[in-house]
Design a protein around this motif. Structure first.
Motif, PDB file in Angstrom:
ATOM      1  N   UNK A  68     -18.888 -11.455  -6.719  1.00 24.36           N
ATOM      2  CA  UNK A  68     -18.989 -11.427  -5.261  1.00 24.36           C
ATOM      3  C   UNK A  68     -17.575 -11.389  -4.676  1.00 24.36           C
ATOM      4  N   UNK A  69     -17.485 -10.995  -3.413  1.00 27.59           N
ATOM      5  CA  UNK A  69     -16.196 -10.861  -2.739  1.00 27.59           C
ATOM      6  C   UNK A  69     -16.103 -11.845  -1.577  1.00 27.59           C
ATOM      7  N   UNK A  70     -14.902 -12.378  -1.392  1.00 27.35           N
ATOM      8  CA  UNK A  70     -14.628 -13.263  -0.250  1.00 27.35           C
ATOM      9  C   UNK A  70     -13.478 -12.649   0.553  1.00 27.35           C
ATOM     10  N   UNK A  71     -13.706 -12.453   1.852  1.00 27.63           N
ATOM     11  CA  UNK A  71     -12.691 -11.861   2.727  1.00 27.63           C
ATOM     12  C   UNK A  71     -12.151 -12.907   3.715  1.00 27.63           C
ATOM     13  N   UNK A  72     -10.946 -12.601   4.199  1.00 30.38           N
ATOM     14  CA  UNK A  72     -10.305 -13.481   5.191  1.00 30.38           C
ATOM     15  C   UNK A  72      -9.735 -12.588   6.277  1.00 30.38           C
ATOM     16  N   UNK A  73     -10.369 -12.601   7.438  1.00 30.50           N
ATOM     17  CA  UNK A  73      -9.979 -11.707   8.532  1.00 30.50           C
ATOM     18  C   UNK A  73      -8.544 -11.930   8.994  1.00 30.50           C
ATOM     19  N   UNK A  74      -7.969 -13.075   8.689  1.00 28.84           N
ATOM     20  CA  UNK A  74      -6.612 -13.384   9.145  1.00 28.84           C
ATOM     21  C   UNK A  74      -5.533 -12.773   8.252  1.00 28.84           C
ATOM     22  N   UNK A  75      -5.918 -12.220   7.114  1.00 24.20           N
ATOM     23  CA  UNK A  75      -4.949 -11.753   6.125  1.00 24.20           C
ATOM     24  C   UNK A  75      -4.379 -10.364   6.410  1.00 24.20           C
ATOM     25  N   UNK A  76      -5.048  -9.592   7.230  1.00 22.98           N
ATOM     26  CA  UNK A  76      -4.563  -8.250   7.499  1.00 22.98           C
ATOM     27  C   UNK A  76      -4.946  -7.274   6.396  1.00 22.98           C
ATOM     28  N   UNK A  77      -4.439  -6.062   6.525  1.00 23.83           N
ATOM     29  CA  UNK A  77      -4.807  -4.993   5.592  1.00 23.83           C
ATOM     30  C   UNK A  77      -3.890  -5.015   4.370  1.00 23.83           C
ATOM     31  N   UNK A  78      -4.161  -5.969   3.486  1.00 22.68           N
ATOM     32  CA  UNK A  78      -3.412  -6.119   2.244  1.00 22.68           C
ATOM     33  C   UNK A  78      -4.370  -5.844   1.093  1.00 22.68           C
ATOM     34  N   UNK A  79      -3.981  -4.935   0.173  1.00 22.80           N
ATOM     35  CA  UNK A  79      -4.881  -4.535  -0.913  1.00 22.80           C
ATOM     36  C   UNK A  79      -5.298  -5.748  -1.745  1.00 22.80           C
ATOM     37  N   UNK A  80      -6.614  -5.866  -1.993  1.00 22.44           N
ATOM     38  CA  UNK A  80      -7.143  -6.974  -2.772  1.00 22.44           C
ATOM     39  C   UNK A  80      -7.700  -6.500  -4.127  1.00 22.44           C
ATOM     40  N   UNK A  81      -8.318  -5.326  -4.121  1.00 27.79           N
ATOM     41  CA  UNK A  81      -8.830  -4.790  -5.385  1.00 27.79           C
ATOM     42  C   UNK A  81      -9.253  -3.340  -5.202  1.00 27.79           C
ATOM     43  N   UNK A  82      -9.470  -2.663  -6.336  1.00 27.10           N
ATOM     44  CA  UNK A  82     -10.045  -1.325  -6.365  1.00 27.10           C
ATOM     45  C   UNK A  82     -11.473  -1.421  -6.892  1.00 27.10           C
ATOM     46  N   UNK A  83     -12.337  -0.539  -6.384  1.00 24.68           N
ATOM     47  CA  UNK A  83     -13.716  -0.516  -6.866  1.00 24.68           C
ATOM     48  C   UNK A  83     -14.184   0.924  -7.004  1.00 24.68           C
ATOM     49  N   UNK A  84     -14.762   1.243  -8.158  1.00 27.66           N
ATOM     50  CA  UNK A  84     -15.341   2.577  -8.367  1.00 27.66           C
ATOM     51  C   UNK A  84     -16.767   2.545  -7.840  1.00 27.66           C
ATOM     52  N   UNK A  85     -17.027   3.265  -6.771  1.00 29.87           N
ATOM     53  CA  UNK A  85     -18.373   3.282  -6.186  1.00 29.87           C
ATOM     54  C   UNK A  85     -19.210   4.449  -6.699  1.00 29.87           C
ATOM     55  N   UNK A  86     -18.577   5.432  -7.316  1.00 27.34           N
ATOM     56  CA  UNK A  86     -19.302   6.533  -7.955  1.00 27.34           C
ATOM     57  C   UNK A  86     -18.505   6.982  -9.173  1.00 27.34           C
ATOM     58  N   UNK A  87     -19.131   6.962 -10.321  1.00 28.15           N
ATOM     59  CA  UNK A  87     -18.455   7.380 -11.548  1.00 28.15           C
ATOM     60  C   UNK A  87     -18.276   8.892 -11.572  1.00 28.15           C
ATOM     61  N   UNK A  88     -17.311   9.378 -12.334  1.00 28.42           N
ATOM     62  CA  UNK A  88     -17.151  10.833 -12.436  1.00 28.42           C
ATOM     63  C   UNK A  88     -18.409  11.473 -13.019  1.00 28.42           C
ATOM     64  N   UNK A  89     -18.693  12.671 -12.604  1.00 27.69           N
ATOM     65  CA  UNK A  89     -19.860  13.384 -13.117  1.00 27.69           C
ATOM     66  C   UNK A  89     -19.777  13.534 -14.625  1.00 27.69           C
ATOM     67  N   UNK A  90     -18.588  13.816 -15.111  1.00 25.95           N
ATOM     68  CA  UNK A  90     -18.390  14.020 -16.542  1.00 25.95           C
ATOM     69  C   UNK A  90     -17.883  12.726 -17.162  1.00 25.95           C
ATOM     70  N   UNK A  91     -18.685  12.187 -18.087  1.00 27.02           N
ATOM     71  CA  UNK A  91     -18.283  10.968 -18.787  1.00 27.02           C
ATOM     72  C   UNK A  91     -18.267  11.151 -20.301  1.00 27.02           C
TER      73      UNK A  91
END
Length: 584
Positions: A102-125
């Motif tokens: 699960x993810x926890x966000x903090x609106x006071x932190x601003x736009x600072x990268x927290x992680x990357x997430x693959x939401x769709x895998x490549x067609x070719x695996x």
């Protein structure tokens, strides 16, 4: 013609090919936990409380039973929303656990990268040796501490290599010091048997010997469906070519011919992989090579995979364990007993089980044992193994049932042993109802000259009856009968095994049609099969989504009528799943 139509009432089910002591009862332990559905809420703001609405967890026990857990059953640990980040909570029960990210966000932190997430895998695996990475279809989200998410293409790929063969190797998406892994495979072959104008498939089946009565019409059903497709112009301009070998129902022959189909005939897929011996001997090979196998003409439990995305093994007809569970649930819950056939089996009645000590019999027996435990009746079952060749031992086992006063008998075997078993039950004076597998729901599985002294019931996963249809049969059946006749097999238009082959071909074709104009490879074909449940002609549905390899899990119930010109199996209960049957 009307006589043939009368006989058709037997054809609800396709087939599977296929010294006693009381079991030692041990306390069941938890083998594993399986998350049926995740919690709906997986994103929190700092300070929010946990919300597990929507979470469904099943516990699988060592005795084969399972239980849907409630929030009171399991322990939750690791939940913390005091600071932003990607976190993991743990669900524990019976010494086993599963994790939920699960993810926890903090609106006071601003736009600072927290992680990357693959939401769709490549067609070719899946790649050939030497191929470069192809990110087509891949979608990567950059997720920031304040909860902002955006698609990014500013990443690189690391740890990707196709210099050697590998399965489920790990590569990474990398950006700004963050990374996220994904899996890929490198195979020697990723597609074969496909040209601009043809798709070649094949099987190895018993077309000689005892099981020729099964294998010959089964292959005729495949050929008839393929002819229909080819006569209509094929699929995307390609016609279907079918290569088959006679393995005589022998595992060694089946393995050798399967290798020949893959390595010499270069078939694209195995369609209607036939019989318990051959299927059992080749499942490992099929998975290693990666060639799609659509429809196994058996139900051995090695075909069952709870969640196995991309698995090339795609059985259709019911797995024997499911078959055994359903026939047991029918025996324990249906009002089929008593003088008027309107009472349930007594709560303390004994149930005799005759099973063959082979893959088919043992696989069905495993399901019987699970259902007996599930319904709290384990101690009421008496198990006896048998062989059709050993009539003395078979008769002795039946007499043991008579002595025990069993209220019902379940026969866990395929066709030839089943005929011997019911013959012995009849000759030794047993008069209680007998239940058996869908594999035996055919006129050839009983002796037409015997007026059996007991009611006989069989599971069935195909239903061709429609009271509103022509002569009482469904439109889907008449389509099948017409296609068989047009292909030159009119004698098999009333054959259950031909129906099975026809269904095997139809489900294979569904996957090809789903691929459409995309490049046809083993990978794209399996993905297409996993895209959505598939309607089974003259049956229900089979569902390969999310890696399910369960086979069909709902069946009807048939009853034998041996009083006419030929044995027939007539439907007495509609197609139902085990939860409905247990609730009766």
């Amino acid at each position: 013609m009307k006589k043939v139509l009368f006989i058709l009432l037997t054809l609800f089910a396709a087939f599977g090919l296929a010294a006693c002591t009381d079991p030692v009862i041990e306390e069941a332990t938890v083998d594993s936990l399986f998350m049926l559905s995740s919690a709906t809420k997986l994103e929190y703001q700092v300070g929010e409380e946990i919300d597990l609405a929507g979470l469904q967890v099943r516990a699988n026990f060592s005795d084969g039973t399972d239980k849907l857990l409630t929030a009171d059953d399991y322990v939750v640990s690791g939940f913390n929303t005091t600071i932003y980040g990607e976190k993991t909570l743990t669900i524990s029960y019976g010494g086993k656990s599963i994790q939920i990210v699960y993810l926890v966000f903090d609106e006071t932190q601003g736009k600072v990268l927290m992680l990357l997430k693959i939401t769709a895998l490549p067609t070719k695996q899946t790649y050939n040796l030497g191929e470069d990475f192809d990110n087509t279809g891949m979608v990567v989200n950059a997720i920031y501490r304040n909860g902002v998410k955006e698609v990014t293409t500013g990443y690189t790929i690391s740890e990707f290599s196709t210099t050697s063969l590998k399965t489920n190797a790990q590569a990474k998406v990398v950006m700004s010091g963050f990374s996220v892994p994904f899996l890929y495979s490198v195979r020697a072959i990723t597609v074969q048997g496909v040209t601009a104008t043809t798709i070649t498939v094949g099987n190895t089946a018993a077309t000689s010997g005892y099981f020729a009565a099964v294998g010959v019409p089964f292959n005729a059903g495949i050929q008839a469906y393929f002819k229909k497709i080819n006569d209509g112009g094929g699929i995307a301009g390609r016609t279907l070519q079918f290569v088959t070998y006679d393995d005589g129902f022998d595992a060694t022959n089946g393995l050798n011919y399967t290798k020949q189909l893959i390595e010499e005939d270069n078939v694209f897929a195995l369609v209607g992989h036939f019989g318990t011996p051959t299927v059992g001997a080749t499942v490992g090979l099929i998975q290693t090579v990666g060639i799609p196998m659509v429809y196994a003409a058996t139900g051995i439990n090695s075909l069952y995979f709870e969640q196995s995305v991309g698995n090339p093994v795609m059985a259709v007809q019911p797995i024997y364990k499911t078959d055994g569970r359903i026939m047991t649930a029918r025996a324990l819950n249906e009002a089929l007993f008593g003088a008027n056939k309107d009472q349930k089996l007594g709560e303390t009645a004994k149930i005799g089980v005759l099973y063959t000590a082979d893959d088919a019999g043992n696989s069905i027996k495993a399901g019987i044992e699970v259902q007996a435990i599930t319904e709290g009746r384990r101690n009421d079952f008496i198990y006896k193994s048998f062989s059709a060749a050993d009539t003395s031992a078979l008769n002795s086992a039946v007499l043991d049932f008579v002595t025990a006063g069993v209220g019902a008998v379940i026969v866990a075997s395929n066709q030839a042993p089943f005929k011997a078993a019911v013959g012995a039950l009849n000759s030794n004076g047993l008069t209680v109802p007998v239940f058996t597998s869908y594999v035996n729901a055919d006129a050839t599985s009983v002796d037409p000259t015997i007026n059996y002294a007991f009611d006989m019931y069989a599971n069935a996963w195909i239903d061709i009856v429609d009271p509103a249809g022509a002569y009482g049969f469904s439109a889907a059946y008449w389509t099948f009968a017409t296609d068989m006749t047009d292909a030159g097999f009119p004698n098999y238009s009333a054959n259950a095994f031909a129906i099975a082959g026809y269904i095997a071909a139809a489900i294979f074709v569904e996957g090809i049609e789903r691929v459409g104009t995309e490049t046809l490879t083993w990978e794209s074909y399996i993905k297409a099969m996993e895209d959505a449940p598939i309607e089974v002609p003259m049956g229900g549905t089979v569902d390969f989504t999310n890696g399910k390899r369960w086979g069909i899990a709902s069946m009807a119930l048939l009853k034998l009528d041996n009083s006419g010109d030929a044995p027939r199996w007539a439907k007495v209960r509609d197609i139902e799943d085990i939860s409905i049957i247990q609730g009766k």
